[in-house]
Design a protein around this motif. Structure first.
Motif, short mmCIF file in Angstrom:
data_model
loop_
_atom_site.label_atom_id
_atom_site.label_comp_id
_atom_site.label_asym_id
_atom_site.label_seq_id
_atom_site.Cartn_x
_atom_site.Cartn_y
_atom_site.Cartn_z
N ALA A 47 13.03 61.75 25.40
CA ALA A 47 12.92 60.30 25.58
C ALA A 47 12.94 59.60 24.23
O ALA A 47 12.34 60.06 23.27
N MET A 48 13.66 58.47 24.15
CA MET A 48 13.67 57.68 22.93
C MET A 48 12.32 57.01 22.72
O MET A 48 11.90 56.79 21.59
N LYS A 49 11.65 56.67 23.82
CA LYS A 49 10.32 56.05 23.76
C LYS A 49 9.39 56.88 24.64
O LYS A 49 9.11 56.51 25.78
N PRO A 50 8.91 58.02 24.12
CA PRO A 50 8.14 58.95 24.95
C PRO A 50 6.87 58.38 25.55
O PRO A 50 6.41 58.87 26.58
N THR A 51 6.30 57.35 24.94
CA THR A 51 5.08 56.78 25.51
C THR A 51 5.38 55.83 26.66
O THR A 51 4.47 55.43 27.40
N HIS A 52 6.66 55.46 26.82
CA HIS A 52 7.04 54.52 27.87
C HIS A 52 8.05 55.09 28.86
O HIS A 52 8.34 54.46 29.87
N GLN A 53 8.60 56.26 28.55
CA GLN A 53 9.64 56.84 29.39
C GLN A 53 9.29 58.27 29.79
O GLN A 53 8.60 58.97 29.05
N VAL A 54 9.78 58.67 30.95
CA VAL A 54 9.70 60.07 31.36
C VAL A 54 11.12 60.62 31.34
O VAL A 54 11.97 60.21 32.12
N ILE B 85 2.05 73.48 23.67
CA ILE B 85 3.30 73.18 24.37
C ILE B 85 3.18 71.88 25.17
O ILE B 85 4.10 71.05 25.17
N ILE B 86 2.05 71.69 25.82
CA ILE B 86 1.83 70.45 26.58
C ILE B 86 1.84 69.25 25.64
O ILE B 86 2.39 68.19 25.97
N GLY B 87 1.26 69.41 24.45
CA GLY B 87 1.28 68.33 23.47
C GLY B 87 2.68 68.01 23.00
O GLY B 87 3.06 66.83 22.88
N ILE B 88 3.48 69.04 22.75
CA ILE B 88 4.87 68.83 22.32
C ILE B 88 5.67 68.18 23.44
O ILE B 88 6.50 67.29 23.21
N ALA B 89 5.42 68.61 24.67
CA ALA B 89 6.11 68.02 25.83
C ALA B 89 5.85 66.52 25.90
O ALA B 89 6.75 65.72 26.17
N SER B 90 4.61 66.13 25.63
CA SER B 90 4.25 64.71 25.66
C SER B 90 5.04 63.92 24.64
O SER B 90 5.49 62.80 24.92
N THR B 91 5.24 64.48 23.44
CA THR B 91 5.99 63.77 22.40
C THR B 91 7.47 63.67 22.74
O THR B 91 8.18 62.86 22.15
N CYS B 92 7.94 64.49 23.67
CA CYS B 92 9.34 64.45 24.10
C CYS B 92 9.54 63.59 25.34
O CYS B 92 10.67 63.40 25.79
N GLY B 93 8.44 63.10 25.90
CA GLY B 93 8.54 62.34 27.14
C GLY B 93 8.72 63.23 28.35
O GLY B 93 9.24 62.80 29.38
N ILE B 94 8.30 64.49 28.23
CA ILE B 94 8.41 65.44 29.35
C ILE B 94 7.05 65.57 30.01
O ILE B 94 6.07 65.92 29.36
N GLN B 95 7.01 65.29 31.28
CA GLN B 95 5.76 65.28 32.03
C GLN B 95 5.47 66.66 32.61
O GLN B 95 6.36 67.31 33.15
#
Length: 202
Positions: A111-118, A152-162
Motif C-alpha cells: 500500500a502507498m498509504k499503509p495506515t489508510h489502505q489495505v 512479521i505481523i509488524g512488517i505486514a502492517s507497514t505494507c498495508g497487509i492485514q
C-alpha cells in the motif's frame, strides 16, 4: 491460496564455502540482494564484487548454480566474506519477509498509504509458515517462532497487509479485483506527476 506450497518451496538455505582459505579479513565483507539465477558481471553487482577484488565470473557462476532451484528473479539477501587469497564465503539467506507477504497475499505492490489502505490480507497460518522459513536464517535462528511471528505481523502492517484469522476465497478474490483497479489508478497518477515534473524542469 495454497499457503504451505507457496512458502515451502523456498525453504532451502544455501551456504557456499571455498577451499584453500589462508586468513580471513573480517572487515572485507559485502552484504547485498541478488536476484536468484540472475547474477551477472554488469552493474550493480559486478562493480560491487570488483571493489572487493572477487573473481566476478566465478562468483556469478557459483551463485547462479546454487540458486537454480529458485524461481528466477527472487531477491535473496547475501553476505560475502572475502579472504586474502580472493576466495570467498557466500551465505545466501531466505527471501525477505516482504517478498513472502506479497506472495501470500497475492499482490505485487504494498500500500502507498499503509495506515489508510489495505493492500492485501493474509491469515495467521501464513504468518506461521513464513516464520518457520525465516527462522532458518542465521540472524533469526536464535529467535523463537513467536518472536519472529510478531516481527512479521509488524512488517505486514507497514505494507498495508492485514492479518486475519480466516479468509473467504471468493470474497478475497473480489477484494483483489477491486484493489487491482485502485493500484492501476495510483500508477497512472504517479506517471502523470512524473511527466509534469519533467516538463517543469525541461
Amino acid at each position: 491460496m495454497e499457503t504451505e506450497a507457496l512458502c515451502s518451496s523456498y525453504t532451502s538455505q544455501t551456504v557456499v564455502k571455498k577451499s584453500g582459505i589462508a586468513k580471513v579479513n573480517h572487515g572485507n565483507r559485502l552484504e547485498t540482494y541478488i536476484p536468484s539465477g540472475k547474477a551477472v558481471a554488469g552493474p550493480p553487482l559486478g562493480p560491487q564484487l570488483g571493489q572487493k577484488n572477487i573473481n566476478i565470473a566465478a562468483f556469478c557462476k557459483e551463485f547462479n548454480e546454487r540458486t537454480k532451484e529458485y524461481k528466477d528473479g527472487i531477491p535473496l539477501p547475501c553476505r560475502v566474506t572475502v579472504n586474502t587469497d580472493r576466495t570467498f564465503d557466500l551465505t545466501i539467506n531466505q527471501p525477505p519477509v516482504t517478498y513472502f507477504l506479497k506472495q501470500a497475499a497475492g499482490i505485487q505492490r504494498a500500500a502507498m498509504k499503509p495506515t489508510h489502505q489495505v493492500a492485501g490480507k493474509i491469515t495467521l497460518k501464513h504468518v506461521y509458515e513464513i516464520a518457520k522459513i525465516k527462522q532458518q536464517d542465521p540472524t533469526q535462528s536464535f529467535l523463537s517462532l513467536e518472536t519472529i511471528c510478531k516481527q512479521i505481523i509488524g512488517i505486514a502492517s507497514t505494507c498495508g497487509i492485514q492479518v486475519v484469522t480466516n479468509l473467504n476465497a471468493q470474497e478475497y478474490g473480489e477484494f483483489l479485483e477491486q484493489r487491482k483497479l485502485i493500484v492501476e489508478e495510483e500508477l497512472k497518477d504517479l506517471q502523470a506527476k512524473k511527466e509534469a515534473r519533467m516538463l517543469r524542469t525541461a
